[in-house]
Design an enzyme around this catalytic site. Structure first.
Site, PDB file in Angstrom:
ATOM      1  N   LYS A   1      16.314  21.883 -10.926  1.00 44.14           N
ATOM      2  CA  LYS A   1      15.653  20.622 -11.251  1.00 44.14           C
ATOM      3  C   LYS A   1      16.531  19.613 -11.964  1.00 44.14           C
ATOM      4  O   LYS A   1      17.373  19.962 -12.782  1.00 44.14           O
ATOM      5  CB  LYS A   1      14.435  20.910 -12.139  1.00 44.14           C
ATOM      6  CG  LYS A   1      13.345  21.667 -11.415  1.00 44.14           C
ATOM      7  CD  LYS A   1      12.505  20.770 -10.569  1.00 44.14           C
ATOM      8  CE  LYS A   1      11.377  20.211 -11.410  1.00 44.14           C
ATOM      9  NZ  LYS A   1      10.532  19.341 -10.599  1.00 44.14           N
TER      10      LYS A   1
ATOM     11  N   HIS B   1       0.828  -1.218   0.000  1.00 42.74           N
ATOM     12  CA  HIS B   1       0.000   0.000   0.000  1.00 42.74           C
ATOM     13  C   HIS B   1       0.861   1.267   0.000  1.00 42.74           C
ATOM     14  O   HIS B   1       0.410   2.322   0.449  1.00 42.74           O
ATOM     15  CB  HIS B   1      -0.956   0.045   1.207  1.00 42.74           C
ATOM     16  CG  HIS B   1      -1.663  -1.242   1.471  1.00 42.74           C
ATOM     17  ND1 HIS B   1      -2.909  -1.523   0.939  1.00 42.74           N
ATOM     18  CD2 HIS B   1      -1.291  -2.345   2.170  1.00 42.74           C
ATOM     19  CE1 HIS B   1      -3.280  -2.738   1.324  1.00 42.74           C
ATOM     20  NE2 HIS B   1      -2.312  -3.259   2.061  1.00 42.74           N
TER      21      HIS B   1
END
Ligand code: ARG
Length: 458
Positions: free
Chosen positions: A283, A156
């Site tokens: 980035k 999960h």
């Protein structure tokens, strides 16, 4: 240029019909396989006496010339001639004259195109299998190099139990080995000769299908002429195998993307396989992994298009079938470029084992082992589960991890705890206890990687 089927027509084809129906812009890439199949067919026609041997020889020479021109990009494709087959046949007639007009004896474009595509696909499958092997080789190198780094295993996407990085990566190796086997199985069903089916019912000429099959390396001849010209299940199987393989690549990419975000910080993908931002100077984006994940969608789309294409077609050949080409080309090209780029990207990935270990220390991932500890001392598992849940709750309240608890604090929950609990909680010990085939204990993972390496070679 006159149509090869022009005889029964009094008027020319509407311009838009040509636009709709011309496939040469995309099926010209089948030319090398079309010519190979035609050469085998011509040889058989000559050997069986269906045409004169001298004509067969002329045809074969003419086809080889055309193949050379196509390879040199010195061949003029004409969309008015519809497709790759008619373009090559028309060129043959233009070059060698009347003998060229005998090539299409005992053959139809229906069995011709099915043969070409099977030959082409067989080569693509061989290429894909080779690429999966190379990719898995790099994956195994990577897994062996970082085998014993401990990281959180998730269910999960919640921290579950610690695992070795070698174990995590070996999971993918198993998936890709199954992909390889799937492609090999599809290849067997692809490797059957349709030629001889002619339009749909076979031919009255005394053909020798076995000879053609032998020359082209097919393991058998199609048992039913109607099936041979009209089904495309082998293409759907190929696209299905490709879709599954892309799904595996995509899942792996998803993890590489997650792992490389600073919030995880488990890995850094090399500069050659990441890109910057036009506005944000800081980035470093995992575009390659994102593109592979994204391209998975087009392969699924192609598979769905083929299934939809086939579902309403009565036997036998229908022109709809021409619409299979762009899908299978796209699937093959997409899968191959993705496998190639992933193979190159893997060695560029740097692992931050310390960050993985730190993450594995968070999230109470030793909890199952604490419960198992109590079970080993006689407590029923359900009771132990409940009790350890309470211990975890206490830890959360106190801002502690399980290994921060003292023996005294453990014993407040149960007298079954003794000083061995601290060893039980060590990450390495947690991992080492999964000591059975398929488990994450280091020696089991190393053995599994070795065996996978053997299967890769075999
Ligand atoms: N270009 C066609 C295809 O891809 C070749 C077969 C044409 N056959 C025909 N009966 N029109 O399916």
């Amino acid at each position: 240029m006159a149509k090869l089927w022009g005889g029964r027509f009094e008027r020319t084809t509407d311009r838009l019909v040509e636009t709709l129906g011309a496939s040469v812009a995309f099926d010209a890439r089948l030319a090398p396989w079309d010519i190979r199949a035609s050469i085998a067919h011509a040889r058989m026609l000559g050997d069986t006496g269906i045409i004169a041997r001298a004509d067969a020889r002329k045809i074969i020479r003419g086809l080889n010339d055309i193949a050379r021109d196509i390879a040199k990009v010195a061949f003029a494709w004409d969309p008015a001639l519809e497709d790759v087959h008619t373009n090559i046949e028309a060129a043959l007639v233009a070059r060698i004259g009347d003998a060229g007009k005998r090539l299409h004896t005992a053959r139809s474009r229906n069995d011709q195109v099915a043969t070409d595509v099977r030959l082409w696909l067989r080569d693509q499958i061989d290429a894909v299998i080779g690429m999966i092997r190379e990719f898995c080789g790099n994956l195994l190198d990577f897994a062996e190099k970082h085998c014993e780094a401990v990281l959180p295993g998730f269910t999960h996407l919640q921290p579950a139990q610690p695992v070795l990085l070698g174990h995590h990566l070996h999971a993918y190796v198993e998936m890709f080995l199954r992909d390889r086997d799937r492609f090999a199985e599809v290849r067997e069903r692809v490797n059957v000769l349709p030629l001889g089916a002619a339009a749909l019912a076979g031919t009255p000429h005394p053909i020798d299908r076995e000879q053609v099959a032998r020359e082209l390396g097919f393991r058998a001849v199609a048992a039913n002429s109607m099936d041979a010209v009209s089904d495309r299940d082998y293409l759907i199987e190929f696209c299905g195998a490709a879709a599954i393989c892309m799904m595996h690549l995509s899942r792996m990419c998803e993890e590489l993307i997650l792992w490389s975000t600073p919030r995880f910080g488990f890995i850094e993908i090399g500069d050659a396989f990441t890109t910057g931002s036009s506005i944000m100077p800081q980035k470093k984006n995992p575009d390659v992994a994102e593109l592979v994940r994204g391209k998975t969608a087009r392969v699924y789309g192609d598979l769905m298009a083929l299934l939809t294409l086939m579902k309403g077609l009565p036997l036998t050949y229908n022109r709809d079938l021409q619409e299979d080409k762009e899908q299978i080309f796209d699937v093959s090209d997409t899968l191959q470029v993705c496998l190639a780029v992933m193979t190159r990207m893997l060695p560029s990935v740097r692992v931050n084992a310390a960050a993985m270990r730190q993450a594995a220390l968070e999230g109470f991932m030793e909890a199952t082992d604490v419960a198992d500890y109590l079970v080993a001392r006689g407590m029923p598992f359900r009771e132990a589960h409940e009790l350890v849940g309470k211990i975890v709750l206490q830890c959360i309240r106190d801002g502690k991890r399980l290994p921060d608890m003292t023996l005294k604090e453990f014993r407040e929950f149960s007298p079954l705890f003794d000083k061995s609990i601290s060893e039980t909680l060590r990450l390495e010990a947690v991992v080492r206890r999964r000591d059975h085939p398929g488990g994450t204990a280091p020696r089991r993972v190393r053995a599994a990687l070795r065996r996978a390496r053997g299967r890769l070679r075999g």
